[in-house]
Every structure is written in C-alpha cells, then in structure tokens.
Design a protein around this motif. Structure first.
Motif, PDB file in Angstrom:
ATOM      1  N   LEU A  74       0.800  -1.223   0.000  1.00 14.77           N
ATOM      2  CA  LEU A  74       0.000   0.000   0.000  1.00 14.77           C
ATOM      3  C   LEU A  74       0.831   1.272   0.000  1.00 14.77           C
ATOM      4  CD1 LEU A  74      -2.712  -1.211   2.526  1.00 14.77           C
ATOM      5  CD2 LEU A  74      -2.929  -1.002   0.049  1.00 14.77           C
ATOM      6  N   GLY A  75       2.138   1.140  -0.224  1.00 17.84           N
ATOM      7  CA  GLY A  75       2.989   2.328  -0.314  1.00 17.84           C
ATOM      8  C   GLY A  75       2.931   3.179   0.926  1.00 17.84           C
ATOM      9  N   ASP A  76       2.657   4.467   0.751  1.00 21.78           N
ATOM     10  CA  ASP A  76       2.641   5.375   1.895  1.00 21.78           C
ATOM     11  C   ASP A  76       1.223   5.689   2.365  1.00 21.78           C
ATOM     12  OD1 ASP A  76       1.823   6.965  -0.191  1.00 21.78           O
ATOM     13  OD2 ASP A  76       3.362   8.491   0.076  1.00 21.78           O
ATOM     14  N   TYR A  77       0.231   4.852   1.988  1.00 15.68           N
ATOM     15  CA  TYR A  77      -1.145   5.081   2.434  1.00 15.68           C
ATOM     16  C   TYR A  77      -1.196   5.071   3.957  1.00 15.68           C
ATOM     17  CZ  TYR A  77      -6.152   4.921   2.926  1.00 15.68           C
ATOM     18  OH  TYR A  77      -7.439   5.224   3.275  1.00 15.68           O
ATOM     19  N   ASP A  78      -1.896   6.022   4.531  1.00 14.78           N
ATOM     20  CA  ASP A  78      -1.980   6.170   5.985  1.00 14.78           C
ATOM     21  C   ASP A  78      -3.394   5.850   6.452  1.00 14.78           C
ATOM     22  OD1 ASP A  78      -1.785   6.834   8.644  1.00 14.78           O
ATOM     23  OD2 ASP A  78      -1.206   8.926   8.291  1.00 14.78           O
ATOM     24  N   PHE A  79      -3.557   4.741   7.154  1.00 13.14           N
ATOM     25  CA  PHE A  79      -4.849   4.382   7.723  1.00 13.14           C
ATOM     26  C   PHE A  79      -5.141   5.185   8.987  1.00 13.14           C
ATOM     27  CE2 PHE A  79      -4.452   0.670   5.023  1.00 13.14           C
ATOM     28  CZ  PHE A  79      -5.761   0.360   4.700  1.00 13.14           C
ATOM     29  N   GLY A  80      -4.140   5.905   9.497  1.00 11.38           N
ATOM     30  CA  GLY A  80      -4.337   6.713  10.695  1.00 11.38           C
ATOM     31  C   GLY A  80      -4.397   5.900  11.971  1.00 11.38           C
ATOM     32  N   VAL A  81      -3.759   4.731  11.974  1.00 13.22           N
ATOM     33  CA  VAL A  81      -3.750   3.885  13.174  1.00 13.22           C
ATOM     34  C   VAL A  81      -2.314   3.617  13.598  1.00 13.22           C
ATOM     35  CG1 VAL A  81      -5.947   2.800  12.602  1.00 13.22           C
ATOM     36  CG2 VAL A  81      -3.833   1.698  11.894  1.00 13.22           C
ATOM     37  N   ASP A  82      -2.177   3.248  14.849  1.00 15.42           N
ATOM     38  CA  ASP A  82      -0.892   2.851  15.401  1.00 15.42           C
ATOM     39  C   ASP A  82      -0.996   1.368  15.750  1.00 15.42           C
ATOM     40  OD1 ASP A  82       1.711   3.157  16.210  1.00 15.42           O
ATOM     41  OD2 ASP A  82       1.264   4.429  17.933  1.00 15.42           O
ATOM     42  N   TYR A  83      -0.061   0.866  16.518  1.00 14.39           N
ATOM     43  CA  TYR A  83      -0.073  -0.547  16.879  1.00 14.39           C
ATOM     44  C   TYR A  83      -1.178  -0.869  17.875  1.00 14.39           C
ATOM     45  CZ  TYR A  83       4.388  -0.933  14.549  1.00 14.39           C
ATOM     46  OH  TYR A  83       5.383  -0.934  13.611  1.00 14.39           O
ATOM     47  N   GLU A  84      -1.886  -1.963  17.605  1.00 12.71           N
ATOM     48  CA  GLU A  84      -2.855  -2.551  18.528  1.00 12.71           C
ATOM     49  C   GLU A  84      -3.006  -4.012  18.110  1.00 12.71           C
ATOM     50  OE1 GLU A  84      -6.703  -0.599  18.220  1.00 12.71           O
ATOM     51  OE2 GLU A  84      -6.837  -1.010  16.093  1.00 12.71           O
ATOM     52  N   TYR A  98       0.163  -3.627   8.656  1.00 16.98           N
ATOM     53  CA  TYR A  98       1.340  -2.889   9.092  1.00 16.98           C
ATOM     54  C   TYR A  98       1.075  -1.433   8.733  1.00 16.98           C
ATOM     55  CZ  TYR A  98       6.029  -1.045   9.448  1.00 16.98           C
ATOM     56  OH  TYR A  98       7.117  -0.275   9.788  1.00 16.98           O
ATOM     57  N   PRO A  99       0.987  -0.536   9.745  1.00 22.23           N
ATOM     58  CA  PRO A  99       0.575   0.841   9.476  1.00 22.23           C
ATOM     59  C   PRO A  99       1.639   1.728   8.848  1.00 22.23           C
ATOM     60  CG  PRO A  99       0.943   0.533  11.837  1.00 22.23           C
ATOM     61  CD  PRO A  99       1.128  -0.814  11.167  1.00 22.23           C
ATOM     62  N   GLY A 100       2.786   1.178   8.548  1.00 22.06           N
ATOM     63  CA  GLY A 100       3.857   1.970   7.939  1.00 22.06           C
ATOM     64  C   GLY A 100       4.865   2.416   8.983  1.00 22.06           C
ATOM     65  N   GLY A 101       5.932   2.995   8.506  1.00 25.55           N
ATOM     66  CA  GLY A 101       7.012   3.428   9.391  1.00 25.55           C
ATOM     67  C   GLY A 101       8.342   3.134   8.749  1.00 25.55           C
ATOM     68  N   ILE A 102       8.986   2.051   9.177  1.00 25.16           N
ATOM     69  CA  ILE A 102      10.294   1.719   8.613  1.00 25.16           C
ATOM     70  C   ILE A 102      10.180   0.979   7.287  1.00 25.16           C
ATOM     71  CG2 ILE A 102      11.489   1.752  10.816  1.00 25.16           C
ATOM     72  CD1 ILE A 102      11.438  -1.294  10.825  1.00 25.16           C
ATOM     73  N   SER A 103       8.989   0.510   6.968  1.00 27.69           N
ATOM     74  CA  SER A 103       8.699  -0.127   5.689  1.00 27.69           C
ATOM     75  C   SER A 103       7.366   0.429   5.212  1.00 27.69           C
ATOM     76  CB  SER A 103       8.640  -1.646   5.865  1.00 27.69           C
ATOM     77  OG  SER A 103       8.518  -2.314   4.627  1.00 27.69           O
ATOM     78  N   GLU A 104       6.938   0.056   4.009  1.00 26.77           N
ATOM     79  CA  GLU A 104       5.692   0.610   3.491  1.00 26.77           C
ATOM     80  C   GLU A 104       4.478   0.001   4.183  1.00 26.77           C
ATOM     81  OE1 GLU A 104       4.257  -0.767  -0.523  1.00 26.77           O
ATOM     82  OE2 GLU A 104       6.260  -1.641  -0.559  1.00 26.77           O
ATOM     83  N   THR A 105       3.366   0.709   4.119  1.00 30.78           N
ATOM     84  CA  THR A 105       2.101   0.210   4.644  1.00 30.78           C
ATOM     85  C   THR A 105       1.714  -1.036   3.847  1.00 30.78           C
ATOM     86  OG1 THR A 105       1.436   2.467   5.170  1.00 30.78           O
ATOM     87  CG2 THR A 105      -0.318   0.823   5.075  1.00 30.78           C
TER      88      THR A 105
END
Length: 158
Positions: A74-84, A98-105
């Motif tokens: 999903l590239g840099d798409y941001d679901f707006g969530v963190d870890y849970e 995986y919400p993104g960060g060190i690798s792509e979403t």
C-alpha cells in the motif's frame, strides 16, 4: 498508492461463543472465497479504519521476506492507526495491517508459517481479520500467488 474510500457499509454482526460480537466479511481472493470476521474488540481502531474502505479491491502478491504469506502493498497510504493487537507471527488465516514506518504500509495474510519481516528486519502488524471458512484453501491461494503471480482480492461486508 491510491486507495479508494467508499461510504461505510452496514456489516452483519455475529455473536461468538464467549458473548463478544464479531463483524462478518466475505473475501474473494483469486478463485477462492472465504468468510471472515473483523477482530473489533482486539483491534478497534484498525477495524474502524478498514470498514471505511469497504468494499475494498486490491492485488495479492507473495511475500519476499516473511515466509508463507501474501500481501497487499500500500505504499505510503496512511490508515491513521498505530499498533494494537500487533504480532510478528500471524497464524494461517490471520490478516495483519502494518501501518507503515520503517517499511511501506501493507496488509499481510498468513497461509502458513510467517515471521513478518522486511529488508530492514522484523516488523509487527495489527491482527484485525480472521478467516473462518475454507482454511484448507489458503495454501493453494499462496501457491497461486507464488507461481502464477498477483491475484485479485475483494473484501466486502457479509
């Protein structure tokens, strides 16, 4: 990457044996159909973000680093969530986001043993969907992605 956002859909609810409520999905992946539940109690923010995307269409490709899994990059798409409810070792039939960060979403589906990783090392994703039918077809789906290439996937409210 662009992800189309559709209006929220009414999702059928199912009560589990322990009295908790589950929301049902229908997933078509390649030539296979699966019933699934959203893990709303364990990953409420991830499920809410994904529900906003329903119906959702994507492409499954075989993982590169993680073992027996397929993923939706999903590239840099941001679901707006963190870890849970996050894990690095989803069980077969578990979808993680995986919400993104060190690798792509990405969204990953385990069809066998998975150690969720990228070229920069181990990752963790939010377990938010569990497949409840046709688990015996997961390996065939994974092998189709590996040997035949990308497979279409469609998520819809059941």
């Amino acid at each position: 990457m662009t992800v189309s956002i559709a209006p929220p859909r009414r999702i059928q609810r199912q009560t589990a044996n322990n009295g908790t409520e589950k929301m049902k999905l229908k997933i078509t992946a390649g030539e296979y159909e699966f019933d699934a539940v959203l893990e709303v109690e364990k990953a409420p923010k991830t499920c809410a973000a994904f529900i906003k995307c329903l119906p959702y269409d994507g492409q499954l490709v075989h993982v590169r680093w993680s073992g027996e899994g397929v993923w939706i990059p999903l590239g840099d798409y941001d679901f707006g969530v963190d870890y849970e409810n996050h894990t690095s070792h989803p069980a077969p039939g578990h979808f993680i986001l995986y919400p993104g960060g060190i690798s792509e979403t990405e969204i990953l589906l385990a069809y066998g043993g998975v150690d969720f990783s990228s070229k920069v090392g181990q990752l963790a994703g939010n377990h938010f969907i569990t497949i409840t039918s046709n688990l015996d077809k997961l390996h065939e789906l994974g092998q189709a992605c590996l040997w035949k290439g990308a497979q279409k996937i469609h998520f819809a409210a059941a």
